[in-house]
Design a protein around this motif. Structure first.
Motif, PDB file in Angstrom:
ATOM      1  N   ILE A 209       9.020  11.849 -44.235  1.00  0.00           N
ATOM      2  CA  ILE A 209       7.660  12.277 -43.909  1.00  0.00           C
ATOM      3  C   ILE A 209       7.720  13.582 -43.119  1.00  0.00           C
ATOM      4  CG2 ILE A 209       5.526  11.679 -42.721  1.00  0.00           C
ATOM      5  CD1 ILE A 209       6.143   9.991 -45.249  1.00  0.00           C
TER       6      ILE A 209
ATOM      7  N   ARG B  40       0.207  10.481 -42.609  1.00  0.00           N
ATOM      8  CA  ARG B  40       1.466  11.201 -42.830  1.00  0.00           C
ATOM      9  C   ARG B  40       1.447  12.619 -42.281  1.00  0.00           C
ATOM     10  NH1 ARG B  40       2.724   8.969 -49.024  1.00  0.00           N
ATOM     11  NH2 ARG B  40       2.908   6.768 -48.389  1.00  0.00           N
TER      12      ARG B  40
ATOM     13  N   SER C   7      -0.033   9.768 -57.532  1.00  0.00           N
ATOM     14  CA  SER C   7      -1.028  10.181 -56.542  1.00  0.00           C
ATOM     15  C   SER C   7      -1.727  11.469 -56.947  1.00  0.00           C
ATOM     16  CB  SER C   7      -0.373  10.362 -55.171  1.00  0.00           C
ATOM     17  OG  SER C   7       0.625  11.381 -55.229  1.00  0.00           O
TER      18      SER C   7
ATOM     19  N   GLN D 189       5.035  17.623 -51.331  1.00  0.00           N
ATOM     20  CA  GLN D 189       4.615  18.571 -50.297  1.00  0.00           C
ATOM     21  C   GLN D 189       5.448  19.844 -50.316  1.00  0.00           C
ATOM     22  OE1 GLN D 189       1.853  17.212 -48.885  1.00  0.00           O
ATOM     23  NE2 GLN D 189       2.508  15.459 -50.133  1.00  0.00           N
TER      24      GLN D 189
ATOM     25  N   TRP E 278       6.666  11.510 -52.002  1.00  0.00           N
ATOM     26  CA  TRP E 278       5.616  12.220 -51.254  1.00  0.00           C
ATOM     27  C   TRP E 278       6.153  13.513 -50.660  1.00  0.00           C
ATOM     28  CZ3 TRP E 278       4.821  13.825 -46.208  1.00  0.00           C
ATOM     29  CH2 TRP E 278       3.517  14.212 -45.879  1.00  0.00           C
TER      30      TRP E 278
ATOM     31  N   THR F 176      -0.861   6.790 -46.190  1.00  0.00           N
ATOM     32  CA  THR F 176      -1.041   8.195 -46.553  1.00  0.00           C
ATOM     33  C   THR F 176      -1.873   8.956 -45.538  1.00  0.00           C
ATOM     34  OG1 THR F 176      -0.930   7.535 -48.869  1.00  0.00           O
ATOM     35  CG2 THR F 176      -1.751   9.740 -48.411  1.00  0.00           C
ATOM     36  N   LYS F 177      -2.914   8.321 -45.002  1.00  0.00           N
ATOM     37  CA  LYS F 177      -3.830   9.035 -44.112  1.00  0.00           C
ATOM     38  C   LYS F 177      -3.199   9.468 -42.797  1.00  0.00           C
ATOM     39  CE  LYS F 177      -5.805   4.698 -42.300  1.00  0.00           C
ATOM     40  NZ  LYS F 177      -7.068   3.941 -42.131  1.00  0.00           N
TER      41      LYS F 177
ATOM     42  N   GLU G 274       2.979   6.394 -55.779  1.00  0.00           N
ATOM     43  CA  GLU G 274       3.297   7.694 -55.173  1.00  0.00           C
ATOM     44  C   GLU G 274       3.418   8.775 -56.252  1.00  0.00           C
ATOM     45  OE1 GLU G 274       3.341   8.396 -52.039  1.00  0.00           O
ATOM     46  OE2 GLU G 274       3.589   6.459 -51.029  1.00  0.00           O
TER      47      GLU G 274
END
Length: 382
Positions: free
Chosen positions: A310, A233, A373, A345, A341, A230-231, A370
């Motif tokens: 992503i 993406r 989250s 977004q 994810w 995640t950090k 996910e």
């Protein structure tokens, strides 16, 4: 005897250039002990990530003679793939994916190995020797050997930098039993420049000349088989296969002659600027069609769709929501997780709706994480 060796070396260089190589040099078959120590330190630090093969044959990688005791000289060759276009041209085109320059044309493994074999065959036919050829897939330290052979130097981004070809060289090696005169080794000319360190989107450089592969976008998009952490993406932007940022920003690229680039590596139109909408719609058959003859084919459809999701999540392009939503039903759990994810977004309302419908039916624990989250984020905020 010395004159004969020099004549053989010159003729060999001419042959190599006829085969499309732009750089030529000869290294002794023994690497400095510091090279092996740096490799061991890097492996001990776990900075190779899931690239387990780096560990398994580390001793052979540390010195040519550990791999083949009979080798006496290493002929290092470089093939230019200097791009004619700006590698940053898609940086602000978020609905398209960015593919590393080296992967936009033919598979370099095939092109370089074919040229190496022709060159090595000429050497065997014109001298009494044995040879072995290597392109990227064997335990060979190509970059330190290329530096020892005078092709350039291993820069702060850990790749080879050439005064004549910048950071755009594919490397190949011919191990031979001939005792040839070594070339003058390369000299580090990075100086105080930190451009490649400063531009890295994920801060993958621990220090100059040392890369944490686990944080590198090239590793994350190509070697990593699981979910993208995640950090990293957001930092990936629209990179979907590899990352050229540290290479492309190198000031030495201004001396690279694009005319010297091998024409096999000219970008294919569908790989130079692929639309994310097309990539998200790929099934296995479509993937094989689009990436036939490309090094990308080794990654497989699921990894490229994961990466494209992503990028879609970073695009702020609402028109991609239907394609992303469709992938919530994908058979591959990593693709499903990335789709969750990306949808979060792009459209929070759609995300909340799909979560209500799908959460109780999802069998995979990583995909469930996910979906949940946002619950974790809300709990942390309170």
């Amino acid at each position: 005897m010395a004159d004969d060796k020099l004549r053989l070396t010159k003729n060999l260089e001419n042959m190599a250039r006829e085969q499309g190589f732009a750089a030529f040099g000869i290294a002794p078959a023994v690497l400095a002990p510091v090279t092996a120590q740096r490799l061991q330190d890097w492996l001990a630090g776990g900075q190779h990530g899931d690239m387990i093969w780096m560990e398994g044959r580390a001793d052979e990688r540390a010195s040519p003679q550990n791999l083949w005791p009979d080798v006496r000289s290493v002929i290092m060759l470089g093939m230019s793939y200097a791009p004619a276009h700006d590698p940053f041209s898609l940086e602000k085109v978020p609905d398209h994916g960015r593919i590393s320059v080296y992967a936009q044309g033919k598979d370099y493994h095939d092109v370089v190995k074919r040229a190496l074999k022709h060159t090595a065959r000429w050497l065997v036919e014109n001298s009494d020797c044995e040879v072995k050829v290597f392109v990227d897939t064997a335990p060979v330290m190509e970059k330190p050997l290329a530096e020892a052979a005078g092709l350039g130097w291993q820069g702060k981004h850990t790749n080879l930098v050439s005064r004549d070809h910048g950071s755009w060289l594919f490397l190949g090696a011919i191990y031979t039993t001939l005792d040839l005169e070594p070339s003058m080794g390369g000299k580090d000319r990075c100086g105080s420049c930190s451009a490649c360190q400063d531009i890295c989107p994920t801060n993958a450089f621990i220090e100059p000349y040392r890369l944490d592969a686990q944080a590198c976008i090239s590793y994350l998009t190509i070697e990593n088989k699981g979910p993208i952490p995640t950090k990293y993406r957001k930092a990936m932007g629209n990179h979907i296969y590899g990352c050229d940022d540290c290479l492309a920003v190198c000031p030495w690229n201004k001396f690279a002659d694009q005319a010297a680039a091998n024409k096999a590596f000219l970008p294919r139109a569908e790989l130079a600027a692929p639309a994310l909408a097309d990539l998200l719609a790929m099934d296995d058959a479509g993937f094989r069609t689009i990436f036939s003859g490309s090094p990308i084919k080794r990654s497989g459809r699921n990894r490229i769709v994961r990466n494209s999701l992503i990028a879609a999540g970073n695009s702020a392009d609402a028109t991609l929501v239907p394609a992303v939503t469709a992938l919530l039903d994908d058979e591959n759990v990593v693709v499903r997780g990335a789709a969750v994810w990306a949808l979060l977004q792009l459209d929070r309302n759609q995300f909340d709706h799909e979560k209500e419908v799908r959460l109780s039916k999802e069998p995979d624990p990583d995909v469930l994480l996910e979906w949940r989250s946002t619950e974790t984020s809300v709990a942390a905020a309170h």
